[in-house]
Scaffold this motif. Sequence first.
Motif, mmCIF file in Angstrom:
data_model
loop_
_atom_site.group_PDB
_atom_site.id
_atom_site.type_symbol
_atom_site.label_atom_id
_atom_site.label_comp_id
_atom_site.label_asym_id
_atom_site.label_seq_id
_atom_site.Cartn_x
_atom_site.Cartn_y
_atom_site.Cartn_z
ATOM 1 N N HIS A 10 0.853 -1.184 0.000
ATOM 2 C CA HIS A 10 0.000 0.000 0.000
ATOM 3 C C HIS A 10 0.889 1.234 0.000
ATOM 4 C CE1 HIS A 10 -3.354 2.663 0.737
ATOM 5 N NE2 HIS A 10 -2.580 3.278 1.616
ATOM 6 N N SER A 11 0.528 2.200 -0.832
ATOM 7 C CA SER A 11 1.233 3.476 -0.881
ATOM 8 C C SER A 11 0.250 4.584 -0.523
ATOM 9 C CB SER A 11 1.801 3.725 -2.278
ATOM 10 O OG SER A 11 2.431 4.985 -2.335
ATOM 11 N N HIS A 12 0.733 5.583 0.188
ATOM 12 C CA HIS A 12 -0.102 6.747 0.477
ATOM 13 C C HIS A 12 -0.190 7.673 -0.737
ATOM 14 C CE1 HIS A 12 -0.621 5.634 4.614
ATOM 15 N NE2 HIS A 12 0.675 5.451 4.731
ATOM 16 N N ASP A 14 -1.076 8.679 -4.718
ATOM 17 C CA ASP A 14 -2.173 8.402 -5.636
ATOM 18 C C ASP A 14 -1.716 7.454 -6.748
ATOM 19 O OD1 ASP A 14 -4.022 9.989 -4.307
ATOM 20 O OD2 ASP A 14 -3.509 11.777 -5.477
ATOM 21 N N SER A 97 -7.258 3.257 -3.059
ATOM 22 C CA SER A 97 -7.696 2.707 -1.782
ATOM 23 C C SER A 97 -8.835 3.547 -1.207
ATOM 24 C CB SER A 97 -6.521 2.686 -0.807
ATOM 25 O OG SER A 97 -6.937 2.253 0.452
ATOM 26 N N GLY A 100 -7.612 6.204 1.000
ATOM 27 C CA GLY A 100 -6.655 7.104 0.373
ATOM 28 C C GLY A 100 -5.417 6.341 -0.073
ATOM 29 N N GLY A 101 -4.761 6.843 -1.077
ATOM 30 C CA GLY A 101 -3.564 6.198 -1.592
ATOM 31 C C GLY A 101 -3.883 5.107 -2.597
ATOM 32 N N GLU A 141 5.539 7.615 -2.597
ATOM 33 C CA GLU A 141 5.129 8.569 -1.554
ATOM 34 C C GLU A 141 6.043 9.795 -1.521
ATOM 35 O OE1 GLU A 141 5.074 6.139 1.937
ATOM 36 O OE2 GLU A 141 3.247 5.097 1.304
#
Length: 145
Positions: A10-12, A14, A97, A100-101, A141
């Motif tokens: 998972h990345s914060h 976009d 997500s 967010g992200g 990020e």
Amino acid sequence: MAYTYTVTAHSHADPDAVFSILLRPGSWPLWSRIDAAEVEVGDPGDPQRAGDIRIFRTGRAVSHERIVELITDKRFAYENVNGPFRFYQGTVELTRSHGGGTDIVWSARFAPKLPLSGPFWRWYLTRFMQGMADGLARHAEGSRH
């Protein structure tokens, strides 16, 4: 016999930031265990397109990969065109997500050339590619694509 692996991160950032990094093979050594990246035509810092072939070097190993499908901010698909595999088809799926992200799912289907080596390659690739997905997430990020 075909084998598969799937890893997630998972990345914060976009999805557009994550996708932008995938399209620039020159960035890959910054966030992965890959030592060097080249393209057969063009500049590794420029965005790639479907049909382009990238050359990655990790230690003494050299991998030639052709991009086979790009769906902006959603899907990056490639195939290995040399190496220890009869075929190798990889995909990076990006999903925005709910919190967010971007959720990243990196998977592949492959068949090794050497009989009985499939379980080893699944074990090795799962660990190597988890590092790739995690590195991509973190690098996105901090990027200003």
